[in-house]
Design a protein around this motif. Sequence first.
Motif, short mmCIF file in Angstrom:
data_model
loop_
_atom_site.label_atom_id
_atom_site.label_comp_id
_atom_site.label_asym_id
_atom_site.label_seq_id
_atom_site.Cartn_x
_atom_site.Cartn_y
_atom_site.Cartn_z
N ASP A 41 17.27 45.95 15.32
CA ASP A 41 16.96 44.54 15.10
C ASP A 41 18.15 43.74 14.58
O ASP A 41 17.98 42.58 14.18
CB ASP A 41 15.80 44.43 14.10
CG ASP A 41 14.52 45.05 14.65
OD1 ASP A 41 13.95 44.49 15.59
OD2 ASP A 41 14.12 46.12 14.14
N VAL A 42 19.32 44.34 14.56
CA VAL A 42 20.51 43.63 14.10
C VAL A 42 21.14 42.89 15.27
O VAL A 42 21.37 43.47 16.34
CB VAL A 42 21.52 44.61 13.46
CG1 VAL A 42 22.84 43.92 13.17
CG2 VAL A 42 20.93 45.21 12.19
N LYS A 43 21.42 41.61 15.08
CA LYS A 43 22.00 40.79 16.14
C LYS A 43 23.50 40.99 16.27
O LYS A 43 24.06 40.95 17.37
CB LYS A 43 21.70 39.32 15.88
CG LYS A 43 20.22 38.98 15.92
CD LYS A 43 19.95 37.59 15.37
CE LYS A 43 20.69 36.52 16.15
NZ LYS A 43 20.40 35.16 15.60
N ALA A 44 24.19 41.17 15.15
CA ALA A 44 25.65 41.32 15.16
C ALA A 44 26.08 42.04 13.89
O ALA A 44 25.35 42.05 12.89
CB ALA A 44 26.34 39.96 15.26
N VAL A 45 27.26 42.65 13.95
CA VAL A 45 27.79 43.42 12.83
C VAL A 45 29.24 43.04 12.59
O VAL A 45 30.01 42.82 13.55
CB VAL A 45 27.70 44.94 13.13
CG1 VAL A 45 28.42 45.75 12.06
CG2 VAL A 45 26.26 45.38 13.23
N ARG A 80 28.47 44.15 7.29
CA ARG A 80 27.54 43.02 7.22
C ARG A 80 26.66 43.04 8.47
O ARG A 80 27.18 43.12 9.59
CB ARG A 80 28.29 41.69 7.14
CG ARG A 80 28.86 41.37 5.78
CD ARG A 80 29.11 39.86 5.65
NE ARG A 80 29.87 39.34 6.77
CZ ARG A 80 31.20 39.16 6.77
NH1 ARG A 80 31.90 39.47 5.69
NH2 ARG A 80 31.81 38.68 7.83
N PHE A 81 25.35 42.94 8.25
CA PHE A 81 24.39 42.90 9.35
C PHE A 81 23.86 41.47 9.50
O PHE A 81 23.43 40.86 8.50
CB PHE A 81 23.21 43.83 9.08
CG PHE A 81 23.58 45.28 8.92
CD1 PHE A 81 23.96 46.05 10.00
CD2 PHE A 81 23.54 45.88 7.67
CE1 PHE A 81 24.29 47.38 9.86
CE2 PHE A 81 23.86 47.21 7.50
CZ PHE A 81 24.24 47.97 8.61
N GLU A 82 23.81 40.97 10.71
CA GLU A 82 23.18 39.67 10.97
C GLU A 82 21.78 39.93 11.53
O GLU A 82 21.62 40.55 12.58
CB GLU A 82 23.99 38.86 11.97
CG GLU A 82 23.38 37.48 12.26
CD GLU A 82 24.13 36.72 13.33
OE1 GLU A 82 23.53 35.78 13.91
OE2 GLU A 82 25.30 37.06 13.60
N ILE A 83 20.77 39.43 10.81
CA ILE A 83 19.38 39.60 11.25
C ILE A 83 18.69 38.24 11.24
O ILE A 83 19.16 37.29 10.60
CB ILE A 83 18.61 40.59 10.36
CG1 ILE A 83 18.56 40.07 8.91
CG2 ILE A 83 19.23 41.98 10.41
CD1 ILE A 83 17.65 40.89 8.00
N GLN A 110 19.86 38.10 3.74
CA GLN A 110 21.11 38.63 4.29
C GLN A 110 21.29 40.07 3.81
O GLN A 110 20.94 40.40 2.68
CB GLN A 110 22.31 37.78 3.85
CG GLN A 110 22.34 36.39 4.45
CD GLN A 110 23.53 35.58 3.98
OE1 GLN A 110 24.19 35.94 3.00
NE2 GLN A 110 23.81 34.49 4.66
N VAL A 111 21.86 40.90 4.69
CA VAL A 111 21.98 42.34 4.40
C VAL A 111 23.43 42.78 4.60
O VAL A 111 24.06 42.46 5.61
CB VAL A 111 21.07 43.17 5.32
CG1 VAL A 111 21.11 44.64 4.91
CG2 VAL A 111 19.64 42.64 5.31
N LEU A 161 21.15 42.94 -0.74
CA LEU A 161 20.20 41.97 -0.19
C LEU A 161 20.38 40.63 -0.89
O LEU A 161 20.44 40.57 -2.13
CB LEU A 161 18.76 42.46 -0.38
CG LEU A 161 18.40 43.83 0.21
CD1 LEU A 161 16.96 44.20 -0.16
CD2 LEU A 161 18.59 43.84 1.72
N THR A 162 20.46 39.56 -0.12
CA THR A 162 20.59 38.22 -0.67
C THR A 162 19.51 37.32 -0.08
O THR A 162 19.40 37.19 1.15
CB THR A 162 21.98 37.61 -0.34
OG1 THR A 162 23.00 38.49 -0.82
CG2 THR A 162 22.13 36.25 -1.00
#
Length: 734
Positions: free
Chosen positions: A118-122, A134-137, A142-143, A170-171
């Motif tokens: 489920d991660v869009k970009a790394v 950094r994972f973009e979801i 934010q993860v 986690l933010t």
Amino acid sequence: MFHLHMPMVLLMASLGASDAGPLFDASADPQRLQEFRVEGLTNPVCGTVYPAGALPQGGMPLGGLGTGYLCLDPDGRLGKCSIFNRLPAPIVLNQPCLFLTLGQRRLVLATAKDGVGDVKAVDYFGHFPVADVRFEIDGPVQVSLRAYSPFLPGDPAECNTPAAVFEVRLTNVSDQPQHAALDFSPGGFPTGPAEPFGADEWSGVQVTHRPIERMPDWVEHTYALAVEKGAAEPDEQGVRASAQRELKPGERVAVRFLLAWHQPYLREGSGRVEKHKYSERFADAKAVAAHAGRNCGDWLRRVLAWQDVLYGSGLPDWLQEELVNVPYTLTKNSTWLARTRPDDWWDEQGLFLVNESFSTCSVSETMPCRFFGHWVSLFFFPELERTALEAIRHFQLRGGEPPFCLGLGFSIRDPRYHCQHTCGAGEYPQLIYRYYLRTGDEPFLKDFWPSARDSLNFMLRLDTDGDGLVEDHPHTIEGEFFPGNNPLDCWPWHGASSYTAGKGLAALVCGIQMAERVGDDEQARLWRLALEKGRKTYDEKLWTGDYYRTYHDTATGRRNDACFSAQLSSVWCTRVLGLEDPLPKDRIAKALQSIARLNLPASPYGMVDAVFADGRLCVEGGPGGDRIWSRDIFIQCNATAAMVFLYFGRQDEGRQAAGTMLNTIFRGPYPMPWSQPCGLSSVTGGTCHGHDYYDHMVVWSYPLALAGQDVRAACAEGGLISRILEAASAAAPP
């Protein structure tokens, strides 16, 4: 300047994630070397940030010295894995390990593959042994992830801890409170009975399982997952560690997970079962996890402290990036065995060995790879370096010949001889002398002197025509290229070669110095005579007027007049020892001009091995296709040539030679920062043979060349090596 900033470094590393900003402030760009800030480091770093899919050979390995490893790949999955003692070829897990639940949505923290993820970009930044991700979801949280293991110069025991830390940040970026549940559950691991345990604020579960390799029925291995301020338990997939957090708007929290393993028994190539050294310190994976839980904060603080020394060293940015990351090859290729039997030849320190490349060319402790790649062990773990020297001496033949290796695959008592012996017999005494310069251990030098002397005298017996030079002895037959019996072993050389014969002269220079130090004046006298004769013949047979030709067999008339990039390796050999050049300085200077004119610009990916005087690439030998090693870019050839440029004050050419090759490895058409190859194709910029070769650690001698130093000066108090060791040993602040 470094000492002024040390307290701040330690303070920043000790802060919780809720007090810190982003892990790093750069975005993925696999073709650009960037300068940016990283949490816990005072100095800006120089590095490359990769997106998912940019590294086909995988990401950075997590693990220590002789513990086995598992790779955290840029797509968020665990990749290659040797922690279960699958040697030489690792298991490929290709499994996600982190899962985030927000409300009713359960997200797999990996990019999509086969419908899972489920991660869009790394954004993935590795500074070994730390991987920052950094994972973009899609969602209000934010993860990011900081994963690491202990690589602590000067502390081999702590580096031998089989564990990895996964700290998830986690933010909450929304204006509403968020409930988040994190699961750490690696897939593809062995299954077995699960036992819960606790230690301080950590909760864990240990799995006991049968070894994945053949062992008696009574042998049991373990691994453990643990979480700080959470729970661990079996689930339908195996086991998992979980934590739940309530996040206020704008709040950041951190959750730390541990993976620990205890796989003590492994079978080496002869069929005999050995034990990992770490099994002497830990009874099982629970004990490893408890130790890691108590010490992981200190590990990170110390890792970042030694890295800050490098990032603030003023060394070229491309070199800082490689110096930080290249020790990964020790994690992928090292084994550290305990002494378990009374007839083991090693002592209680154990036996620490490094494989040429478990993933490609699995051979235990090949002499050429040790000669070029032992620098990290030599500088930061000399006690482990000595165990390898003891092993070589143990298997040395009565005639003086040292082993080429200790065995094929994962073998430690099946030595091979008569392979690249023309170089190896002279390399082994230089390894002994480098150790002496590093440690100043006079009793060691006297103890090893007979072994070094016999090896050099064996080398001289390979001068079959009595001209004072060690000839090449290719082991091929007409029409075949392998085994060439030199480090570029798909390219046979004939007669006297500038590389092999030159390194023989360098070995004599070293031997004379050793003989004088131990008081063997007669041996020193004989070697001076041999050196004088060899120097004269070397010039007569190999000098073209502009450079030293690749090889010349005067008996058959066969020769190769190409300009070989590593024709001056002998000069590098003696410069790192602080000894006289084996070749005339005017010849060296002119040869450097030719290498700069011919080899350096011949490929955009690095300095080509051999080029003719008219600019044509040398195409001789194999293996074939896009991979012709005479026209490719071998790591040791490129590196030693670059350093001779640097030692002779030709900074621009030296930096260009070194920087171009490293730029290809990190940012070329096929980036491979944690899968570094034996060499590069001058045509494609990809590997010309394999991955994970440990001779890449030759780059740790670049700082010596840049400063005009030898081993002793580089290790002096206040120097780079000393400062790294001091930083890595710094105690935690009160």
